[in-house]
Write a protein that holds these residues in place. Structure first.
Motif, PDB file in Angstrom:
ATOM      1  N   PRO A   1       3.102  -0.327   0.596  1.00  0.00           N
ATOM      2  CA  PRO A   1       1.771  -0.014   1.160  1.00  0.00           C
ATOM      3  C   PRO A   1       1.176  -1.214   1.879  1.00  0.00           C
ATOM      4  CG  PRO A   1       1.948   0.767  -1.104  1.00  0.00           C
ATOM      5  CD  PRO A   1       3.167  -0.068  -0.851  1.00  0.00           C
TER       6      PRO A   1
ATOM      7  N   LYS B   1       8.668   6.425   1.660  1.00  0.00           N
ATOM      8  CA  LYS B   1       7.541   5.562   1.952  1.00  0.00           C
ATOM      9  C   LYS B   1       6.551   5.579   0.803  1.00  0.00           C
ATOM     10  CE  LYS B   1       7.722   6.198   6.949  1.00  0.00           C
ATOM     11  NZ  LYS B   1       6.961   6.627   8.150  1.00  0.00           N
ATOM     12  N   GLY B   2       5.924   4.416   0.543  1.00  0.00           N
ATOM     13  CA  GLY B   2       4.967   4.336  -0.532  1.00  0.00           C
ATOM     14  C   GLY B   2       3.615   4.882  -0.171  1.00  0.00           C
TER      15      GLY B   2
ATOM     16  N   GLU C   1      -1.790  -1.902   2.205  1.00  0.00           N
ATOM     17  CA  GLU C   1      -2.962  -2.429   1.497  1.00  0.00           C
ATOM     18  C   GLU C   1      -2.607  -3.675   0.684  1.00  0.00           C
ATOM     19  OE1 GLU C   1      -2.064   0.700   1.519  1.00  0.00           O
ATOM     20  OE2 GLU C   1      -3.700   1.689   2.605  1.00  0.00           O
TER      21      GLU C   1
END
Length: 278
Positions: A167, A277-278, A169
């Motif tokens: 991610p 994908k995370g 983030e």
């Protein structure tokens, strides 16, 4: 509630796995077996699945009477430097494609994939002419450059998938804490992608360790040959020294076996983590 498979299914699956295991490992067992048989036992009419008089004469012959230790050192040097170089380049290349949206990004991905659709042998002639002008023929540096160039596209594609699985983030949090972009890659992303890095290193190392076409075409000096080329010295015009060839092949497997032994727990995780994908 855990659903248990019927007993006959478990037995059948076990037998199937056992058959596959025997099928996969028997050639390796026969190679080691042949390397341990004395010469007179190799050519006997009876097939023995265990050496009656195990001997290390072929191993001693390979290590004392041939240049195989030099070939081994050269292969280790070429494969090691190639792996590390490709890994560093693919980290930044994969990160750039995964994180940045720039003009030509999709075209870059298509070009990376397209390079994997052609056999490497078609590149022998143009690279040979280019290296002759650059005085890189018959050098380990030239061989390393070829292996790095051939392995970068697939490694970048692998690393791109791994970076996309993390991610964004997490990286943004590192930026808020004061990390630069490069520091965030090395201190935050790379440690979390350790299984993916391991899978990439294994792929590149085994490819460089076992490559033969470019090694046999671009290297002439006896002191610069690698293991795959060195194995051909046991094949003469009228004879094949099976004992020494199998001993040399067994020795050539040791670095790869050790590498897989240390990292096998990361390998499967690394091969699958880029798929989601995370």
């Amino acid at each position: 509630m855990i659903h248990r498979r019927p007993a006959w299914q478990r037995v059948g699956r076990g037998l199937g796995l056992l058959c596959f295991l025997v099928f996969a490992l028997f050639p390796l067992y026969w190679m080691v077996l042949t390397s341990l048989k004395p010469t007179q036992e190799l050519f006997s009419h009876n097939i023995n699945y265990w050496p009656l008089n195990p001997s290390l004469q072929h191993y001693l012959g390979v290590l004392r009477r041939t240049s195989f230790p030099v070939y081994f050192r050269n292969s280790l040097l070429v494969a090691g430097i190639t792996s590390l170089t490709v890994l560093v380049i693919s980290i930044f290349g994969g990160y750039a494609i995964a994180r940045f949206r720039f003009k030509g990004r999709q075209a870059s991905l298509m070009i990376l994939l397209a390079t994997q659709m052609f056999p490497g042998v078609i590149l022998v002639s143009p690279i040979f002419i280019l290296f002759a002008k650059m005085h890189l023929l018959n050098t380990l540096v030239g061989l390393i450059l070829i292996y790095v160039t051939l392995n970068i596209p697939f490694a970048v594609f692998l690393m791109r998938g791994y970076f996309e699985s993390v991610p964004v983030e997490i990286e943004e949090a590192a930026h808020i804490d004061g990390c630069s972009r490069v520091a965030a890659i090395w201190r935050v992303l790379v440690p979390s992608l350790w299984p993916g890095l391991v899978a990439t290193i294994v792929f590149v190392f085994t490819a460089a360790w076992s490559e033969m076409i470019f090694a046999i075409m671009f290297i002439n000096s006896e002191g610069l040959k690698t293991v795959p080329v060195g194995l051909t010295m046991f094949v003469s015009k009228f004879n094949v020294d099976w004992g020494m060839m199998m001993a040399a092949a067994t020795l050539a497997l040791i670095p790869v076996a050790i590498l897989f032994g240390f990292i096998q727990r990361y390998l499967v995780q690394g091969l699958t983590m880029g798929a989601v994908k995370g």
